[in-house]
Motif scaffolding. Structure first.
Motif, PDB file in Angstrom:
ATOM      1  N   PHE A  73     -23.596  10.139 -37.965  1.00  0.00           N
ATOM      2  CA  PHE A  73     -21.959  10.356 -38.054  1.00  0.00           C
ATOM      3  C   PHE A  73     -21.534   9.020 -37.551  1.00  0.00           C
ATOM      4  CE2 PHE A  73     -17.791  12.089 -37.914  1.00  0.00           C
ATOM      5  CZ  PHE A  73     -17.399  12.421 -39.245  1.00  0.00           C
ATOM      6  N   LYS A  74     -21.750   8.619 -36.439  1.00  0.00           N
ATOM      7  CA  LYS A  74     -21.036   7.478 -36.021  1.00  0.00           C
ATOM      8  C   LYS A  74     -21.610   6.183 -36.681  1.00  0.00           C
ATOM      9  CE  LYS A  74     -20.349   8.861 -31.139  1.00  0.00           C
ATOM     10  NZ  LYS A  74     -20.815   8.833 -29.588  1.00  0.00           N
ATOM     11  N   GLU A  75     -22.636   6.199 -36.888  1.00  0.00           N
ATOM     12  CA  GLU A  75     -23.367   5.041 -37.906  1.00  0.00           C
ATOM     13  C   GLU A  75     -22.483   4.913 -39.123  1.00  0.00           C
ATOM     14  OE1 GLU A  75     -27.374   5.373 -38.217  1.00  0.00           O
ATOM     15  OE2 GLU A  75     -27.732   5.146 -36.123  1.00  0.00           O
ATOM     16  N   GLN A  76     -22.251   5.970 -39.838  1.00  0.00           N
ATOM     17  CA  GLN A  76     -21.632   6.222 -41.078  1.00  0.00           C
ATOM     18  C   GLN A  76     -20.189   5.458 -41.033  1.00  0.00           C
ATOM     19  OE1 GLN A  76     -22.951   6.818 -44.193  1.00  0.00           O
ATOM     20  NE2 GLN A  76     -24.936   7.004 -43.300  1.00  0.00           N
ATOM     21  N   ILE A  77     -19.308   6.143 -39.865  1.00  0.00           N
ATOM     22  CA  ILE A  77     -18.031   5.721 -39.678  1.00  0.00           C
ATOM     23  C   ILE A  77     -17.860   4.438 -39.194  1.00  0.00           C
ATOM     24  CG2 ILE A  77     -15.996   6.080 -38.045  1.00  0.00           C
ATOM     25  CD1 ILE A  77     -16.527   8.683 -39.802  1.00  0.00           C
ATOM     26  N   SER A  78     -18.832   3.805 -38.417  1.00  0.00           N
ATOM     27  CA  SER A  78     -19.113   2.178 -38.273  1.00  0.00           C
ATOM     28  C   SER A  78     -19.316   1.472 -39.358  1.00  0.00           C
ATOM     29  CB  SER A  78     -20.031   1.949 -37.121  1.00  0.00           C
ATOM     30  OG  SER A  78     -19.620   2.313 -35.887  1.00  0.00           O
ATOM     31  N   ARG A  79     -19.998   1.829 -40.258  1.00  0.00           N
ATOM     32  CA  ARG A  79     -20.257   1.040 -41.399  1.00  0.00           C
ATOM     33  C   ARG A  79     -19.071   1.067 -42.345  1.00  0.00           C
ATOM     34  NH1 ARG A  79     -25.492   3.935 -42.991  1.00  0.00           N
ATOM     35  NH2 ARG A  79     -26.820   2.816 -41.403  1.00  0.00           N
ATOM     36  N   ASP A  80     -18.189   2.072 -42.358  1.00  0.00           N
ATOM     37  CA  ASP A  80     -16.888   2.280 -43.092  1.00  0.00           C
ATOM     38  C   ASP A  80     -15.936   1.337 -42.414  1.00  0.00           C
ATOM     39  OD1 ASP A  80     -15.802   3.276 -45.623  1.00  0.00           O
ATOM     40  OD2 ASP A  80     -14.692   4.704 -44.404  1.00  0.00           O
ATOM     41  N   PHE A  81     -15.855   1.477 -41.306  1.00  0.00           N
ATOM     42  CA  PHE A  81     -14.919   0.550 -40.429  1.00  0.00           C
ATOM     43  C   PHE A  81     -15.186  -1.001 -40.755  1.00  0.00           C
ATOM     44  CE2 PHE A  81     -13.127   3.741 -38.334  1.00  0.00           C
ATOM     45  CZ  PHE A  81     -11.896   3.444 -37.622  1.00  0.00           C
ATOM     46  N   PRO A 106     -16.474  -9.463 -33.717  1.00  0.00           N
ATOM     47  CA  PRO A 106     -15.596  -8.134 -33.346  1.00  0.00           C
ATOM     48  C   PRO A 106     -16.481  -7.036 -33.174  1.00  0.00           C
ATOM     49  CG  PRO A 106     -15.032  -9.139 -35.746  1.00  0.00           C
ATOM     50  CD  PRO A 106     -16.281  -9.974 -34.857  1.00  0.00           C
ATOM     51  N   VAL A 107     -15.920  -6.163 -32.312  1.00  0.00           N
ATOM     52  CA  VAL A 107     -16.758  -4.824 -31.519  1.00  0.00           C
ATOM     53  C   VAL A 107     -16.099  -3.588 -32.257  1.00  0.00           C
ATOM     54  CG1 VAL A 107     -17.287  -3.495 -29.667  1.00  0.00           C
ATOM     55  CG2 VAL A 107     -17.340  -6.008 -29.595  1.00  0.00           C
ATOM     56  N   ILE A 108     -17.129  -2.972 -32.918  1.00  0.00           N
ATOM     57  CA  ILE A 108     -16.397  -1.719 -33.722  1.00  0.00           C
ATOM     58  C   ILE A 108     -16.783  -0.429 -32.510  1.00  0.00           C
ATOM     59  CG2 ILE A 108     -16.712   0.025 -35.299  1.00  0.00           C
ATOM     60  CD1 ILE A 108     -17.311  -2.102 -37.189  1.00  0.00           C
ATOM     61  N   ASP A 109     -15.635   0.453 -32.059  1.00  0.00           N
ATOM     62  CA  ASP A 109     -15.766   1.477 -31.106  1.00  0.00           C
ATOM     63  C   ASP A 109     -15.686   2.712 -31.848  1.00  0.00           C
ATOM     64  OD1 ASP A 109     -16.277   2.824 -28.720  1.00  0.00           O
ATOM     65  OD2 ASP A 109     -14.342   2.305 -27.935  1.00  0.00           O
ATOM     66  N   ILE A 110     -16.463   3.684 -31.789  1.00  0.00           N
ATOM     67  CA  ILE A 110     -16.002   4.885 -32.397  1.00  0.00           C
ATOM     68  C   ILE A 110     -16.294   6.041 -31.436  1.00  0.00           C
ATOM     69  CG2 ILE A 110     -16.886   6.559 -34.395  1.00  0.00           C
ATOM     70  CD1 ILE A 110     -15.849   4.029 -35.360  1.00  0.00           C
ATOM     71  N   CYS A 111     -15.176   7.081 -31.411  1.00  0.00           N
ATOM     72  CA  CYS A 111     -15.157   8.001 -30.544  1.00  0.00           C
ATOM     73  C   CYS A 111     -14.844   9.428 -31.600  1.00  0.00           C
ATOM     74  CB  CYS A 111     -13.974   7.980 -29.458  1.00  0.00           C
ATOM     75  SG  CYS A 111     -13.944   9.453 -28.604  1.00  0.00           S
ATOM     76  N   ILE A 112     -15.899  10.137 -31.294  1.00  0.00           N
ATOM     77  CA  ILE A 112     -16.057  11.552 -31.975  1.00  0.00           C
ATOM     78  C   ILE A 112     -15.749  12.656 -31.308  1.00  0.00           C
ATOM     79  CG2 ILE A 112     -17.211  13.308 -33.562  1.00  0.00           C
ATOM     80  CD1 ILE A 112     -18.997  10.776 -34.685  1.00  0.00           C
TER      81      ILE A 112
END
Length: 165
Positions: free
Chosen positions: A34-42, A129-135
């Motif tokens: 889920f984090k990977e999918q969100i990161s790709r969308d970001f 750029p760094v993408i940081d995702i928090c679920i």
């Protein structure tokens, strides 16, 4: 809007990659997927690949898209080196590894893109750029503390002992 931020719900950060999320549309994801999918969308929405020149060689670099990295009012420009996004809560179920069954609740996602600079061989800095995702997850019913005596109370011997008294 501030009322939503001050809600009594206690969200916990989901940091176990093997835990599973089940959404109302029957889609399931491990937390890591889920984090990977969100990161790709970001990445698709906020980053763009550009050609950069490092020591006379062309390299592909990522930068924050120009149309989201600044805001202009007349001729005054405000630049941003960080983009933050907070999502609303969505109903889902969580299956934690090592726990006994699905927990109903809500999940929310927060993400940010931070413009960073990294050194290349100690000679040249380049943009990455760094993408940081928090679920985060909040159960509908808070977890009741598990008593060490629960197994004893459920045993046949304990029930017989209670009947004799």
């Amino acid at each position: 809007m501030n009322d939503k931020l001050k809600s009594n719900k206690n969200y916990e950060i989901l940091d176990r990659d093997d835990d599973v999320l089940l959404f109302d549309n029957n889609n399931t994801f491990t937390v890591s997927r889920f984090k990977e999918q969100i990161s790709r969308d970001f990445e698709r929405k906020f980053l763009v690949n550009v050609n950069c020149d490092f020591l006379g060689k062309n390299h592909l670099c990522q930068v924050i898209k120009s149309d989201v990295s600044s805001i202009s009012v007349d001729s005054v420009r405000f630049s941003s080196s960080e983009i933050q996004w907070k999502g609303d809560a969505v109903n889902c179920k969580l299956l934690k590894v090592g726990f006994g069954g699905w927990q109903e609740g809500t999940v929310r996602v927060q993400g940010r893109v931070v413009d960073g600079y990294f050194e290349n061989d100690g000679l040249l800095k380049y943009n990455k750029p760094v993408i940081d995702i928090c679920i985060e997850f909040c159960p509908d019913r808070p977890n009741e503390p598990i008593s060490l005596l629960d197994d004893i109370r459920q045993s046949e011997e304990y029930k017989k002992l209670l009947e004799n008294n």
